[in-house]
Design an enzyme around this catalytic site. Structure first.
Site, mmCIF file in Angstrom:
data_model
loop_
_atom_site.group_PDB
_atom_site.id
_atom_site.type_symbol
_atom_site.label_atom_id
_atom_site.label_comp_id
_atom_site.label_asym_id
_atom_site.label_seq_id
_atom_site.Cartn_x
_atom_site.Cartn_y
_atom_site.Cartn_z
ATOM 1 N N SER A 170 -7.492 1.563 -9.925
ATOM 2 C CA SER A 170 -7.046 0.700 -8.899
ATOM 3 C C SER A 170 -8.114 -0.430 -8.741
ATOM 4 O O SER A 170 -8.468 -1.151 -9.935
ATOM 5 C CB SER A 170 -7.080 1.460 -7.617
ATOM 6 O OG SER A 170 -6.560 0.624 -6.673
ATOM 7 N N GLU A 264 5.230 1.951 -7.895
ATOM 8 C CA GLU A 264 3.915 1.391 -7.576
ATOM 9 C C GLU A 264 4.246 -0.182 -7.426
ATOM 10 O O GLU A 264 4.879 -0.599 -8.324
ATOM 11 C CB GLU A 264 2.726 1.635 -8.852
ATOM 12 C CG GLU A 264 2.303 2.824 -8.955
ATOM 13 C CD GLU A 264 0.967 2.761 -9.548
ATOM 14 O OE1 GLU A 264 0.267 2.018 -9.219
ATOM 15 O OE2 GLU A 264 0.725 3.570 -10.700
ATOM 16 N N HIS A 294 0.591 5.777 -7.353
ATOM 17 C CA HIS A 294 -0.674 5.094 -7.535
ATOM 18 C C HIS A 294 -1.782 5.984 -7.769
ATOM 19 O O HIS A 294 -1.810 6.766 -6.961
ATOM 20 C CB HIS A 294 -0.958 4.030 -6.375
ATOM 21 C CG HIS A 294 -2.138 3.077 -6.434
ATOM 22 N ND1 HIS A 294 -2.162 2.342 -7.527
ATOM 23 C CD2 HIS A 294 -3.505 3.076 -6.082
ATOM 24 C CE1 HIS A 294 -3.256 1.575 -7.598
ATOM 25 N NE2 HIS A 294 -3.895 2.197 -6.531
#
Length: 320
Positions: A170, A264, A294
């Protein structure tokens, strides 16, 4: 006992195991929602930040640390860090520098421990995790400074740049990319490889998946993206490469593995990054995992284990 009854009895343990796995996944999903989701753009208020950061601690407790791993915390010039090492024999010549996610506004060593341990086990080497300073208290470029400090620490320990893989999930994937950009632009030797899990590469949120997959994504919302980017880099242009590496010059980068789930809103960040890397002549493998969300690699589920095994295979392929 007839064959049908015997088969039913044999299926019971499998169903129980599957149910237990689903319960663990739902518990972890709840913790991750508490961390990543934001109800409104003002979610960076102190109370909301406290809730998100406490979610990190909860997540660390829900996902048991991997057996056979040592956990060695220390301070690096005031920055909390930790080594994760396989207790069995491992390759002491190689190391992974792991950048945790959390939108640059949350994240700690407890959160980092989960993926750091999985990476160490898959790669058969030590992993250095570090707790970079968080926004809004410490906005851009504080995390970049901390990442460079961790990199320089590895160099001072005697690792060569080509002995180090940089990994991140991320926002940590964003940090891994920007660290590599800074090293390249400074004329320094680059890491051996990059491993990026659902990387956040485009703070402009211009990819089609931000709209097309918003109903599919159980983790992230546009409100959250807008809130954390404003907290991290207030008043900045979102398309500068040190915020959105997707728009930077990626030539000369080392081999890259990207893993992303189909469900996502950040899917385009990975898909477009792959295209940009290939256009720049960089070896890149994009793995798209159907029906995954995610940073699904954190979860105690079969597909997560398979994805982490694929990371190990990729890293073994980059050695030599």
């Amino acid at each position: 006992m007839d064959k049908k009854s015997k088969r039913i009895r044999q299926d019971i343990p499998r169903r129980e195991k599957k149910n237990a796995e689903q319960k663990r996944a739902h518990a972890v999903m709840g913790a991750l929602r508490a961390i990543h989701s934001a109800a409104s753009p003002d979610s960076m208020a102190p109370a909301d930040l406290e809730r998100q950061r406490k979610g990190q601690d909860l997540l660390g407790k829900l996902v048991a640390p991997m057996l056979g791993m040592s956990w060695e915390p220390f301070q690096l010039q005031g920055m909390p860090c930790a080594w994760v090492r396989p207790e069995r024999g491992h390759d002491r010549r190689r190391v992974i520098l792991y950048c945790h996610g959390g939108g640059y506004t949350s994240g700690n060593l407890g959160y980092a421990r989960i993926l750091a341990a999985k990476l160490a086990n898959a790669a058969g080497c030590a992993v250095l995790a570090f707790e970079y300073r968080l926004a809004p208290e410490h906005p851009f470029p504080a995390p970049l400074e901390d990442a460079m400090k961790a990199w320089d620490h590895l160099m001072h320990l005697g690792y060569g740049a080509r002995d180090v893989t940089v990994a991140g999930d991320s926002a940590g994937g964003n940090l891994a990319l920007v660290l590599t950009l800074l090293l390249r632009d400074a004329g320094r030797i680059l890491p051996r490889a990059l491993v990026l899990l659902s990387p956040w590469t485009d703070m402009t949120a211009s990819g089609p998946s931000y709209q097309e997959r918003r109903e599919l994504d159980p983790m992230l919302t546009m409100d959250y993206i807008q809130a954390v980017r404003t907290a991290y880099a207030p008043g900045r242009q979102w398309d500068i490469p040190t915020l959105s590496p997707l728009f930077g010059d990626l030539s000369g980068f080392p081999p890259v593995l990207i893993q992303v789930g189909t469900n996502e809103i950040l899917f385009s960040d990975s898909d477009r990054l792959r295209d940009k890397l290939v256009q720049s002549g960089v070896p890149c493998r994009l793995e798209v995992w159907p029906d995954m969300w995610h940073v699904f690699q954190m979860f105690p589920i079969k597909k997560a284990a398979q994805a982490v095994d694929a990371i190990g295979d990729f890293l073994l392929g980059t050695i030599g």
